[in-house]
Design a protein around this motif. Structure first.
Motif, PDB file in Angstrom:
ATOM      1  N   TYR A 351      21.035  -3.734 -21.766  1.00  0.00           N
ATOM      2  CA  TYR A 351      20.865  -4.580 -22.948  1.00  0.00           C
ATOM      3  C   TYR A 351      22.171  -4.694 -23.720  1.00  0.00           C
ATOM      4  O   TYR A 351      22.462  -5.732 -24.337  1.00  0.00           O
ATOM      5  CB  TYR A 351      19.760  -4.014 -23.836  1.00  0.00           C
ATOM      6  CG  TYR A 351      18.370  -4.305 -23.328  1.00  0.00           C
ATOM      7  CD1 TYR A 351      17.946  -5.629 -23.137  1.00  0.00           C
ATOM      8  CD2 TYR A 351      17.475  -3.280 -23.045  1.00  0.00           C
ATOM      9  CE1 TYR A 351      16.673  -5.901 -22.663  1.00  0.00           C
ATOM     10  CE2 TYR A 351      16.192  -3.546 -22.587  1.00  0.00           C
ATOM     11  CZ  TYR A 351      15.803  -4.861 -22.396  1.00  0.00           C
ATOM     12  OH  TYR A 351      14.536  -5.126 -21.927  1.00  0.00           O
ATOM     13  N   GLY A 352      22.991  -3.649 -23.693  1.00  0.00           N
ATOM     14  CA  GLY A 352      24.283  -3.717 -24.363  1.00  0.00           C
ATOM     15  C   GLY A 352      25.190  -4.764 -23.761  1.00  0.00           C
ATOM     16  O   GLY A 352      26.073  -5.312 -24.444  1.00  0.00           O
ATOM     17  N   HIS A 355      25.841  -8.361 -25.212  1.00  0.00           N
ATOM     18  CA  HIS A 355      26.856  -8.580 -26.245  1.00  0.00           C
ATOM     19  C   HIS A 355      26.281  -9.049 -27.580  1.00  0.00           C
ATOM     20  O   HIS A 355      26.752  -9.998 -28.185  1.00  0.00           O
ATOM     21  CB  HIS A 355      27.913  -9.569 -25.747  1.00  0.00           C
ATOM     22  CG  HIS A 355      28.605  -9.099 -24.505  1.00  0.00           C
ATOM     23  ND1 HIS A 355      29.343  -7.939 -24.451  1.00  0.00           N
ATOM     24  CD2 HIS A 355      28.625  -9.620 -23.246  1.00  0.00           C
ATOM     25  CE1 HIS A 355      29.809  -7.766 -23.219  1.00  0.00           C
ATOM     26  NE2 HIS A 355      29.384  -8.765 -22.472  1.00  0.00           N
ATOM     27  N   GLY A 356      25.222  -8.364 -27.996  1.00  0.00           N
ATOM     28  CA  GLY A 356      24.718  -8.586 -29.343  1.00  0.00           C
ATOM     29  C   GLY A 356      23.308  -9.113 -29.425  1.00  0.00           C
ATOM     30  O   GLY A 356      22.581  -8.794 -30.365  1.00  0.00           O
ATOM     31  N   ASP A 359      20.808  -5.992 -28.873  1.00  0.00           N
ATOM     32  CA  ASP A 359      21.273  -4.677 -29.330  1.00  0.00           C
ATOM     33  C   ASP A 359      20.147  -3.805 -29.853  1.00  0.00           C
ATOM     34  O   ASP A 359      20.187  -2.574 -29.715  1.00  0.00           O
ATOM     35  CB  ASP A 359      22.354  -4.841 -30.400  1.00  0.00           C
ATOM     36  CG  ASP A 359      23.719  -5.158 -29.807  1.00  0.00           C
ATOM     37  OD1 ASP A 359      23.798  -5.306 -28.573  1.00  0.00           O
ATOM     38  OD2 ASP A 359      24.693  -5.272 -30.575  1.00  0.00           O
ATOM     39  N   ALA A 362      18.784  -2.088 -26.991  1.00  0.00           N
ATOM     40  CA  ALA A 362      19.726  -1.081 -26.511  1.00  0.00           C
ATOM     41  C   ALA A 362      19.602   0.202 -27.326  1.00  0.00           C
ATOM     42  O   ALA A 362      19.570   1.309 -26.772  1.00  0.00           O
ATOM     43  CB  ALA A 362      21.152  -1.623 -26.573  1.00  0.00           C
ATOM     44  N   LEU A 390      27.769  -0.767 -30.304  1.00  0.00           N
ATOM     45  CA  LEU A 390      26.597  -1.190 -31.079  1.00  0.00           C
ATOM     46  C   LEU A 390      26.885  -1.096 -32.576  1.00  0.00           C
ATOM     47  O   LEU A 390      26.491  -1.973 -33.357  1.00  0.00           O
ATOM     48  CB  LEU A 390      25.394  -0.329 -30.708  1.00  0.00           C
ATOM     49  CG  LEU A 390      24.868  -0.481 -29.275  1.00  0.00           C
ATOM     50  CD1 LEU A 390      23.839   0.594 -28.965  1.00  0.00           C
ATOM     51  CD2 LEU A 390      24.289  -1.864 -29.043  1.00  0.00           C
ATOM     52  N   ARG A 393      29.155  -3.953 -33.683  1.00  0.00           N
ATOM     53  CA  ARG A 393      28.522  -5.272 -33.749  1.00  0.00           C
ATOM     54  C   ARG A 393      27.449  -5.365 -34.829  1.00  0.00           C
ATOM     55  O   ARG A 393      27.014  -6.466 -35.180  1.00  0.00           O
ATOM     56  CB  ARG A 393      27.900  -5.613 -32.391  1.00  0.00           C
ATOM     57  CG  ARG A 393      28.907  -5.858 -31.289  1.00  0.00           C
ATOM     58  CD  ARG A 393      28.281  -6.615 -30.132  1.00  0.00           C
ATOM     59  NE  ARG A 393      27.247  -5.883 -29.444  1.00  0.00           N
ATOM     60  CZ  ARG A 393      27.387  -5.350 -28.230  1.00  0.00           C
ATOM     61  NH1 ARG A 393      28.562  -5.423 -27.606  1.00  0.00           N
ATOM     62  NH2 ARG A 393      26.384  -4.731 -27.641  1.00  0.00           N
ATOM     63  N   SER A 394      26.992  -4.215 -35.328  1.00  0.00           N
ATOM     64  CA  SER A 394      25.900  -4.232 -36.295  1.00  0.00           C
ATOM     65  C   SER A 394      26.346  -4.892 -37.606  1.00  0.00           C
ATOM     66  O   SER A 394      27.402  -4.564 -38.151  1.00  0.00           O
ATOM     67  CB  SER A 394      25.423  -2.802 -36.561  1.00  0.00           C
ATOM     68  OG  SER A 394      24.384  -2.797 -37.507  1.00  0.00           O
TER      69      SER A 394
END
Length: 411
Positions: A351-352, A355-356, A359, A362, A390, A393-394
């Protein structure tokens, strides 16, 4: 995301890649070419703008830079909790057990009966399968040494029984050393398992020992050599596919080697070879059914688990993870915390790779993997890098991610 939060996300592996590359006097262009990736991609990896989602990528860069993969991952890591610290202490006992004796050079001592040692080896194997890795190596030094004394001083059936037990004890040592990031020790344990397997004259145990020896060589930076060794073993041991009187152990071990071959091929970006090995393993699993010889859980379910890991190495993770959502893998059937952790971690990795967009999934699977096998997951460099990605990107502060960072010692 503000600048302060970005500074909390160091590119641990990327920084090491840049340092080693500069020490080698290699330009971005040359290093990228040797690793088979673009110069722009390598630059982003070094700056932490892209993360290390595949084990094969770490191995390719290590080969290009002329170093060990562990030089780039920084393993072994400092223990983030008391359980991991306890596990690292037993690694010293494994090292002592492997160095205090060899198959033909043993101390003058009286070992325990083989029946007692068998009970300990089987207990250690159950602990390993239950993701209790420190318990899987308790008194490993004594067990390893005493079994080697039996081999050096025994004859006939007693010597063969001791050799069989040493294969299993050394395999447990290999798993524990690998879990905590001591790869050269893991290679030593795998080699001892192989040497003992030769003495047993049992093809099934030789294949089982190869299931440790091959990845131990690959993790030390010899993936090409590992693939050659595996291919030769598969060619020599084809006869294991035959099943006589419901004895499936040989076919199980052959299937495991095909799964290992698929994973190695995927790490080298050889999609055709990876799929060919998976097809062979799938056919063998259909014939054996769900089995658990030597606590390896070979069968249709475990083949599905391995396919998730292989897909993640081929950058096919999101597709396979979504298929797993529609057709869940019955991991409970295996009754193995170790295999359950592997499945959920590889789903998190998969899931990672979206790319977002996935997430949240993930994070959920990473949480589950950590609950099943914290000592294993918290020592994995790709898990640490995934948490950093992660977090980076959060868009808002996440309690789940903060908790993971603290548990991994990344807070």
């Amino acid at each position: 995301m503000n600048a302060d939060q970005r500074r909390l996300e160091p590119a641990e592996i990327g920084e090491r890649v840049r340092k080693v590359r500069r020490r080698r006097g290699l330009s971005l262009e040359v290093a990228a070419g040797l690793a088979g990736i673009s110069m722009g991609y390598l630059s982003m990896l070094e700056r932490g703008e892209r993360r290390f989602e595949r084990r094969g990528l770490v191995e390719d860069l290590a080969s290009a830079l002329g170093c060990s993969p562990a030089d780039l991952t920084g393993q072994p890591y400092l223990p983030p909790d008391s359980e991991t610290a306890a596990g690292k202490r037993v690694v010293a006992r494994i090292e002592q057990g492997l160095n205090d004796a060899t198959l033909d050079d043993v101390p003058d001592m009286r070992p325990r009966d083989l029946s007692d040692l068998r009970e300990l080896v089987e207990s250690h194997a159950r602990s390993r399968d239950g993701a209790q890795y420190s318990a899987a190596a308790q008194d490993a030094d004594l067990v390893l040494v005493e079994l080697q004394v039996h081999i050096a001083t025994g004859t006939g059936p007693q010597r063969r029984e001791a050799a069989e037990l040493l294969v299993r004890a050394a395999y447990n040592a290999f798993v524990v050393a690998t879990t905590y990031g001591y790869f050269h020790l893991a290679e030593q344990a795998a080699r001892r398992a192989y040497d003992a397997a030769v003495l047993t004259e049992q093809a099934e145990l030789l294949a089982f020992a190869m299931f440790a020896r091959v990845p131990s060589i690959a993790r030390a930076g010899g993936r090409d050599r590992a693939i050659r060794l595996l291919d030769r073993t598969l060619s020599e041991q084809r006869g294991l596919s035959a099943i006589h009187h419901d004895n499936t152990l040989g076919a199980e071990m052959l299937g495991l080697l095909h799964l290992m071959g698929a994973h190695l091929a995927a790490r080298g970006r050889d999609t055709d070879a990876a799929h060919a090995h998976v097809d062979e393993a799938t056919q063998l699993a259909a014939r054996t059914g769900e089995r658990n010889g030597l606590l390896q859980h070979f069968g249709p379910t475990n083949v599905q688990v391995w396919q998730v890991a292989i897909a993640a190495e081929l950058d096919e993770g999101p597709t396979v993870a979504e298929r797993t959502e529609r057709e869940p893998i019955d991991i409970v059937r295996l009754d193995s915390r170790d295999r359950a952790a592997a499945l959920h971690f590889d789903l998190a990795r998969s899931y990672g790779q979206a790319h977002g967009s996935r997430d949240t999934h993930a994070v959920q699977h990473l949480e589950i993997a950590d609950r099943f096998a914290p000592q294993r997951i918290r020592q994995d460099p790709l898990a640490r890098d995934l948490i950093a990605a992660l977090s980076h990107r959060s868009r808002r502060r996440s309690w789940e991610l903060d908790s993971l960072r603290n548990r991994f010692g990344l807070g």
